[in-house]
Structure formats: C-alpha cells, structure tokens
Design a protein around this motif. Structure first.
Motif, short mmCIF file in Angstrom:
data_model
loop_
_atom_site.label_atom_id
_atom_site.label_comp_id
_atom_site.label_asym_id
_atom_site.label_seq_id
_atom_site.Cartn_x
_atom_site.Cartn_y
_atom_site.Cartn_z
N HIS A 8 0.69 -1.13 0.05
CA HIS A 8 -0.06 0.07 -0.11
C HIS A 8 0.78 1.27 0.06
N THR A 9 1.85 1.34 0.81
CA THR A 9 2.51 2.76 1.03
C THR A 9 3.39 2.93 -0.13
N ARG A 10 3.82 1.73 -1.05
CA ARG A 10 4.46 2.33 -2.28
C ARG A 10 3.71 2.53 -3.40
N ARG A 11 2.48 2.37 -3.39
CA ARG A 11 1.67 2.73 -4.60
C ARG A 11 1.18 4.14 -4.44
N PRO A 12 1.11 4.85 -5.66
CA PRO A 12 0.95 6.37 -5.69
C PRO A 12 -0.45 6.85 -5.30
N TRP A 13 -1.09 6.19 -4.26
CA TRP A 13 -2.37 6.53 -4.06
C TRP A 13 -2.47 8.05 -3.35
N ARG A 14 -3.39 8.76 -3.80
CA ARG A 14 -3.76 10.17 -3.29
C ARG A 14 -3.86 10.16 -1.92
N VAL A 15 -4.42 9.06 -1.30
CA VAL A 15 -4.66 9.10 0.29
C VAL A 15 -3.27 9.60 0.91
N HIS A 16 -2.27 9.17 0.48
CA HIS A 16 -0.79 9.56 1.08
C HIS A 16 -0.66 11.06 1.43
N GLU A 17 -1.21 11.85 0.36
CA GLU A 17 -1.31 13.31 0.55
C GLU A 17 -2.08 13.88 1.59
N PHE A 18 -3.09 13.14 2.01
CA PHE A 18 -4.01 13.76 3.04
C PHE A 18 -3.94 13.01 4.40
N ALA A 19 -3.27 11.80 4.32
CA ALA A 19 -3.47 10.96 5.76
C ALA A 19 -2.02 10.61 6.08
N PRO A 20 -0.99 11.47 6.29
CA PRO A 20 0.37 11.12 6.48
C PRO A 20 0.51 10.74 8.16
N ASP A 21 -0.49 11.13 8.78
CA ASP A 21 -0.37 11.03 10.25
C ASP A 21 -1.50 9.62 10.68
N PHE A 22 -1.55 8.95 9.54
CA PHE A 22 -2.40 7.63 9.90
C PHE A 22 -1.22 6.33 9.71
N ARG A 23 -1.46 5.32 10.64
CA ARG A 23 -0.50 4.26 10.35
C ARG A 23 -1.15 2.99 9.50
N THR A 24 -0.60 2.56 8.44
CA THR A 24 -1.03 1.56 7.66
C THR A 24 -1.06 0.18 8.83
N GLU A 25 -2.49 -0.31 8.98
CA GLU A 25 -2.46 -1.37 9.92
C GLU A 25 -2.66 -2.69 9.25
N ASP A 26 -3.15 -2.63 8.08
CA ASP A 26 -3.23 -3.92 7.38
C ASP A 26 -3.50 -3.84 6.03
N VAL A 27 -3.36 -4.80 5.05
CA VAL A 27 -3.35 -4.67 3.93
C VAL A 27 -3.82 -5.86 3.29
N TRP A 28 -4.60 -6.09 2.64
CA TRP A 28 -5.40 -7.22 2.08
C TRP A 28 -5.77 -7.06 0.59
N ALA A 29 -5.41 -8.38 -0.14
CA ALA A 29 -5.79 -8.19 -1.47
C ALA A 29 -6.78 -9.28 -1.92
N PHE A 30 -7.66 -8.94 -2.86
CA PHE A 30 -8.87 -9.71 -3.35
C PHE A 30 -8.83 -10.14 -4.66
N ARG A 31 -8.71 -11.46 -5.16
CA ARG A 31 -8.62 -11.82 -6.54
C ARG A 31 -9.78 -11.41 -7.38
N THR A 32 -9.57 -11.05 -8.32
CA THR A 32 -10.50 -10.65 -9.58
C THR A 32 -10.16 -11.13 -10.90
N PRO A 33 -10.19 -12.18 -10.88
CA PRO A 33 -9.59 -12.80 -12.50
C PRO A 33 -10.56 -12.18 -13.45
N GLY A 34 -9.67 -11.66 -14.53
CA GLY A 34 -10.20 -11.41 -15.58
C GLY A 34 -10.47 -9.71 -15.63
N ALA A 35 -10.28 -9.09 -14.52
CA ALA A 35 -10.56 -7.76 -14.32
C ALA A 35 -9.50 -6.85 -15.17
N GLY A 36 -10.10 -5.65 -15.59
CA GLY A 36 -9.06 -4.65 -16.33
C GLY A 36 -9.18 -3.61 -15.70
N PRO A 37 -8.55 -2.48 -16.24
CA PRO A 37 -8.27 -1.21 -15.66
C PRO A 37 -9.36 -0.35 -15.46
#
Length: 214
Positions: A8-37
C-alpha cells in the motif's frame, strides 16, 4: 490474501497526501480474475449488491454484534466520540474537487462515511472512542496483466485505549473477519453479472472533471 504494508505505502495513492499521520495497519488483496483497469466501479457495485451484512459468516456477524454491544455499554460509539466532535473528518483536508466526488448523505448500510472516490481509489472513514480509521480500497495492477482489489486499513489510535484495542482485535481480524470478507467480496466479483443484471451501477460517487486518478 494478506500483503505487506509496503504493497500500500509504495503505491501512488492520493490518500498518502491527506493522511500522513495515519498508520497502515493491514493490507489485504482480493482476487478478481479477468478484471481490467476500468473495472473498479464494477467491483464496488458488485460488492454493494452482494456484500450485505446478511451474507457475512455467522462468526463475523457474532463478532460485530459483540463489538456494537460492548461499544454501547462503554460509550465508545456515541456522537461525542465520532467525526466532527472527537476528531475532524479527513474530508476537511481535501481540495474541493476531490471532496465533491462523493455524496456523504447517501446511505449504504455501512458504518463508514465516504471521503472521496477516484477511478482507482475509494476512501471511507470511521471514528469512535478507540480509533479514527480509514478504509482505503484501491484498484491495483497484477503481475499477469490483470487488476485486483486491495484494501488497506489506516488508523490513528486514541491513546492507550486505542492501542490496546487494536492489539486485542488483531487476531480476530486476521483469522476470522478478513478471510470471511475475502470469500464474500471475491464471490461478488464472480457473480457480478448476475448481481448487476438489473442495471444497478456504482453508487455514492460524484465524478468531477477536476479529480483525476493516481
């Protein structure tokens, strides 16, 4: 599937601009086979159509029932402990064009309040006596050319009570809640055509021309 915080922290999400004082607690992935951008909105709509509390596992429903009961007894979830009272909403940090991407007055059955929506991000927040939490949903490319949903939980614990609370519930999140949510949301993706056959589309989003993706 649990991911390292750096996913999460290395992705260029906009949330990093607005929440630098929040700690990343958990990161989870969900499989979506066949999904596009361009399928993030489809995934969110399918989650809404097929991800209600009635479809949660019995264990998850029990845990949340206990949590809400405990919060009522101890006064954790009262108005004085929430957004705009104990803590300021993250929306107050946003530029106008980003704040206008969601309708905070539209009910969706979730305890989280929408913060903003972009073509590859959806951010919601919740505050109580223990913690101020952000739920970040992101649409990320995979190594095989597809895309997947990622959820990051960002937190600001409220003193010793909040830190102890997060430590106490961590095993329950990792062993019961997140695996159950994974099954539910991944099934929603597989059933998306059936769930959205009535033409139901993404909700809670107000795309403005000034808010681009990351």
């Amino acid at each position: 599937m649990r991911l390292p915080r750096s996913a999460h922290t290395r992705r260029p999400w906009r949330v990093h601009e607005f929440a630098p004082d929040f700690r990343t607690e958990d990161v989870w992935a969900f499989r979506t086979p066949g999904a596009g951008p361009e399928d993030f909105d489809v995934m969110l709509a399918a989650m809404r159509a097929g991800g209600g509390s009635a479809r949660q596992s019995r264990a998850t429903r029990f845990l949340f029932a206990v949590r809400w009961k405990l919060g009522a007894l101890l006064g954790w979830d009262g108005a004085a402990a929430g957004l705009g009272t104990r803590v300021r909403s993250l929306r107050e940090r946003l530029p106008r064009e980003l704040a206008d991407t969601v309708d905070t007055g539209e009910p969706d059955g979730l305890p989280f309040t929408p913060v903003y929506r972009l073509p590859d991000e959806d951010v919601r927040e919740l505050a109580n006596r223990t913690v101020h939490t952000l739920m970040h949903l992101g649409w990320a490319p995979t190594g095989d050319g597809g895309h997947e949903l990622r959820m990051a939980v960002l937190v600001k614990p409220n003193g010793l009570l909040g830190r102890c609370y997060l430590l106490l519930i961590a095993p329950l999140r990792h062993l019961i809640v997140y695996p159950a949510v994974t099954r539910q949301w991944e099934q929603a993706w597989r059933d998306r055509r059936l769930l959205l056959a009535d033409g139901a589309g993404p909700v809670g989003s107000r795309r403005s021309s000034g808010a681009g993706g990351s």
